[in-house]
Design a protein around this motif. Structure first.
Motif, PDB file in Angstrom:
ATOM      1  N   PRO A   1       0.696  -1.311  -0.157  1.00 35.91           N
ATOM      2  CA  PRO A   1       0.091   0.069   0.094  1.00 35.91           C
ATOM      3  C   PRO A   1       0.782   1.191  -0.133  1.00 35.91           C
ATOM      4  O   PRO A   1       0.550   2.149  -0.760  1.00 35.91           O
TER       5      PRO A   1
ATOM      6  N   MET B   1       0.486   4.208  -2.535  1.00 37.17           N
ATOM      7  CA  MET B   1       0.013   5.549  -2.389  1.00 37.17           C
ATOM      8  C   MET B   1       1.158   6.431  -2.877  1.00 37.17           C
ATOM      9  O   MET B   1       0.641   7.656  -3.202  1.00 37.17           O
TER      10      MET B   1
ATOM     11  N   ALA C   1      -0.051   6.888  -6.585  1.00 40.57           N
ATOM     12  CA  ALA C   1      -1.372   7.633  -6.628  1.00 40.57           C
ATOM     13  C   ALA C   1      -0.879   9.249  -6.533  1.00 40.57           C
ATOM     14  O   ALA C   1      -1.522  10.053  -7.106  1.00 40.57           O
ATOM     15  N   ILE C   2       0.026   9.674  -5.411  1.00 43.12           N
ATOM     16  CA  ILE C   2       0.359  10.990  -5.077  1.00 43.12           C
ATOM     17  C   ILE C   2       1.152  11.651  -6.476  1.00 43.12           C
ATOM     18  O   ILE C   2       1.029  12.606  -6.674  1.00 43.12           O
TER      19      ILE C   2
ATOM     20  N   LEU D   1      -8.131  11.921  -5.160  1.00 43.89           N
ATOM     21  CA  LEU D   1      -6.829  11.395  -4.656  1.00 43.89           C
ATOM     22  C   LEU D   1      -7.126  11.010  -3.150  1.00 43.89           C
ATOM     23  O   LEU D   1      -6.785   9.948  -2.661  1.00 43.89           O
ATOM     24  N   PHE D   2      -7.788  11.699  -2.275  1.00 42.78           N
ATOM     25  CA  PHE D   2      -8.202  11.560  -0.869  1.00 42.78           C
ATOM     26  C   PHE D   2      -9.064  10.122  -0.902  1.00 42.78           C
ATOM     27  O   PHE D   2      -8.821   9.534   0.048  1.00 42.78           O
TER      28      PHE D   2
ATOM     29  N   LEU E   1      -6.696   7.294  -1.693  1.00 45.74           N
ATOM     30  CA  LEU E   1      -5.811   7.254  -0.551  1.00 45.74           C
ATOM     31  C   LEU E   1      -6.460   6.536   0.665  1.00 45.74           C
ATOM     32  O   LEU E   1      -5.918   5.522   1.317  1.00 45.74           O
TER      33      LEU E   1
ATOM     34  N   ILE F   1      -6.798   2.908  -0.311  1.00 46.57           N
ATOM     35  CA  ILE F   1      -5.454   2.207  -0.261  1.00 46.57           C
ATOM     36  C   ILE F   1      -5.014   1.869   1.492  1.00 46.57           C
ATOM     37  O   ILE F   1      -4.566   0.863   1.627  1.00 46.57           O
ATOM     38  N   GLU F   2      -5.453   3.006   2.101  1.00 50.98           N
ATOM     39  CA  GLU F   2      -5.054   2.717   3.427  1.00 50.98           C
ATOM     40  C   GLU F   2      -5.929   1.756   4.181  1.00 50.98           C
ATOM     41  O   GLU F   2      -5.497   1.081   5.278  1.00 50.98           O
TER      42      GLU F   2
END
Length: 87
Positions: A25, A29, A32-33, A54-55, A58, A61-62
């Motif tokens: 992950p 991340m 993605a960023i 994006l958020f 994220l 993913i988290e």
């Protein structure tokens, strides 16, 4: 297989699981960023839509890393297979 060997094996599996479960992950991340920053550089006027997406991504993913943590904690502290090892 005695209890100490089984506990050692489950601890090693848990350590490997948490290592992979956090590493993958983290890589996702970072990608993605990176892509979001590329998109912001190309279209600064779409900042709100890009940041919102994006958020959300994220957070998804988290959540995978949190699921891995829960499974590893179950393996380490309340192993469901331990009852088959005990005499």
């Amino acid at each position: 297989m005695d209890v100490s060997t089984f506990s050692l094996a489950s601890t090693l599996v848990a350590a490997i699981g948490i290592a992979l479960g956090v590493m993958m992950p983290a890589i996702a991340m970072g990608m993605a960023i990176s892509r979001a920053l590329d998109a912001l550089a190309r279209q600064p006027e779409a900042e709100k839509a890009i940041m919102r997406t994006l958020f959300i991504g994220l957070a998804m993913i988290e959540s995978l890393a949190i699921y891995v943590l829960v499974v590893v904690l179950i393996i380490m502290f309340r192993n469901p297979l331990l009852e088959y090892v005990l005499p």
